[in-house]
Design a protein around this motif. Structure first.
Motif, PDB file in Angstrom:
ATOM      1  N   TRP A 177      23.749   9.526  54.563  1.00  0.00           N
ATOM      2  CA  TRP A 177      25.001   9.918  53.902  1.00  0.00           C
ATOM      3  C   TRP A 177      24.676  10.837  52.736  1.00  0.00           C
ATOM      4  O   TRP A 177      25.333  11.861  52.536  1.00  0.00           O
ATOM      5  CB  TRP A 177      25.777   8.684  53.424  1.00  0.00           C
ATOM      6  CG  TRP A 177      27.032   9.065  52.698  1.00  0.00           C
ATOM      7  CD1 TRP A 177      28.227   9.430  53.249  1.00  0.00           C
ATOM      8  CD2 TRP A 177      27.207   9.148  51.279  1.00  0.00           C
ATOM      9  NE1 TRP A 177      29.133   9.727  52.257  1.00  0.00           N
ATOM     10  CE2 TRP A 177      28.528   9.572  51.045  1.00  0.00           C
ATOM     11  CE3 TRP A 177      26.375   8.909  50.200  1.00  0.00           C
ATOM     12  CZ2 TRP A 177      29.038   9.752  49.760  1.00  0.00           C
ATOM     13  CZ3 TRP A 177      26.876   9.091  48.918  1.00  0.00           C
ATOM     14  CH2 TRP A 177      28.197   9.508  48.716  1.00  0.00           C
ATOM     15  N   CYS A 178      23.633  10.484  51.969  1.00  0.00           N
ATOM     16  CA  CYS A 178      23.210  11.348  50.855  1.00  0.00           C
ATOM     17  C   CYS A 178      22.800  12.717  51.373  1.00  0.00           C
ATOM     18  O   CYS A 178      23.162  13.748  50.788  1.00  0.00           O
ATOM     19  CB  CYS A 178      22.057  10.702  50.096  1.00  0.00           C
ATOM     20  SG  CYS A 178      22.529   9.221  49.189  1.00  0.00           S
ATOM     21  N   GLU A 179      22.048  12.749  52.462  1.00  0.00           N
ATOM     22  CA  GLU A 179      21.632  14.029  53.054  1.00  0.00           C
ATOM     23  C   GLU A 179      22.856  14.846  53.468  1.00  0.00           C
ATOM     24  O   GLU A 179      22.928  16.050  53.212  1.00  0.00           O
ATOM     25  CB  GLU A 179      20.738  13.786  54.275  1.00  0.00           C
ATOM     26  CG  GLU A 179      19.412  13.142  53.960  1.00  0.00           C
ATOM     27  CD  GLU A 179      18.411  14.114  53.364  1.00  0.00           C
ATOM     28  OE1 GLU A 179      18.536  15.327  53.574  1.00  0.00           O
ATOM     29  OE2 GLU A 179      17.496  13.629  52.675  1.00  0.00           O
ATOM     30  N   ALA A 180      23.825  14.198  54.094  1.00  0.00           N
ATOM     31  CA  ALA A 180      25.031  14.899  54.554  1.00  0.00           C
ATOM     32  C   ALA A 180      25.850  15.404  53.372  1.00  0.00           C
ATOM     33  O   ALA A 180      26.406  16.512  53.418  1.00  0.00           O
ATOM     34  CB  ALA A 180      25.875  13.979  55.436  1.00  0.00           C
ATOM     35  N   MET A 181      25.923  14.612  52.294  1.00  0.00           N
ATOM     36  CA  MET A 181      26.639  15.070  51.104  1.00  0.00           C
ATOM     37  C   MET A 181      25.958  16.302  50.506  1.00  0.00           C
ATOM     38  O   MET A 181      26.622  17.254  50.107  1.00  0.00           O
ATOM     39  CB  MET A 181      26.723  13.954  50.062  1.00  0.00           C
ATOM     40  CG  MET A 181      27.707  12.856  50.408  1.00  0.00           C
ATOM     41  SD  MET A 181      29.425  13.426  50.417  1.00  0.00           S
ATOM     42  CE  MET A 181      29.728  13.606  48.667  1.00  0.00           C
ATOM     43  N   LEU A 182      24.637  16.304  50.455  1.00  0.00           N
ATOM     44  CA  LEU A 182      23.914  17.464  49.946  1.00  0.00           C
ATOM     45  C   LEU A 182      24.116  18.677  50.857  1.00  0.00           C
ATOM     46  O   LEU A 182      24.312  19.794  50.382  1.00  0.00           O
ATOM     47  CB  LEU A 182      22.425  17.152  49.811  1.00  0.00           C
ATOM     48  CG  LEU A 182      22.051  16.188  48.692  1.00  0.00           C
ATOM     49  CD1 LEU A 182      20.578  15.793  48.804  1.00  0.00           C
ATOM     50  CD2 LEU A 182      22.343  16.779  47.336  1.00  0.00           C
ATOM     51  N   ASP A 183      24.071  18.448  52.161  1.00  0.00           N
ATOM     52  CA  ASP A 183      24.245  19.553  53.118  1.00  0.00           C
ATOM     53  C   ASP A 183      25.620  20.191  53.023  1.00  0.00           C
ATOM     54  O   ASP A 183      25.775  21.380  53.297  1.00  0.00           O
ATOM     55  CB  ASP A 183      24.029  19.069  54.551  1.00  0.00           C
ATOM     56  CG  ASP A 183      22.567  18.842  54.894  1.00  0.00           C
ATOM     57  OD1 ASP A 183      21.705  19.083  54.017  1.00  0.00           O
ATOM     58  OD2 ASP A 183      22.288  18.428  56.026  1.00  0.00           O
TER      59      ASP A 183
END
Length: 96
Positions: free
Chosen positions: A53-59
């Motif tokens: 989820w953190c990766e997707a938020m950053l992306d």
């Protein structure tokens, strides 16, 4: 202690579930997410979701490229943890 976003997203850009996370990731990263999530033991699944989820938020962050460049250049503003703890205490928030 939990961290709260400075500028919360309402509604969140990326829903906090597998389908929402997968939809926010590009093709190759989406496949990597699914491989890791499906291979995770039940007790590890929540951790996988949180990380991705953190990766997707950053992306999906509109300022992501600017923030990445600033971090790599060493010009990204930072705040000492002691300052954050003091702010939380002043606001009457938990700091454990």
């Amino acid at each position: 202690m939990t961290a709260q976003p400075i500028h919360p997203h309402e509604p969140e850009r990326v829903p906090r579930h597998g389908e929402g996370i997968a939809a926010a990731l590009s093709g190759a990263r989406r496949m990597e997410f699914y491989r890791e999530f499906l291979a995770a033991a039940p007790e590890e699944a929540e951790g996988v979701l949180k990380r991705w989820w953190c990766e997707a938020m950053l992306d999906t962050d509109p300022a992501g490229d600017r923030l990445t460049a600033a971090a790599l250049d060493g010009t990204l503003p930072t705040t000492p943890v002691a300052d954050l703890v003091a702010r939380r205490r002043e606001a009457g928030l938990p700091v454990e």
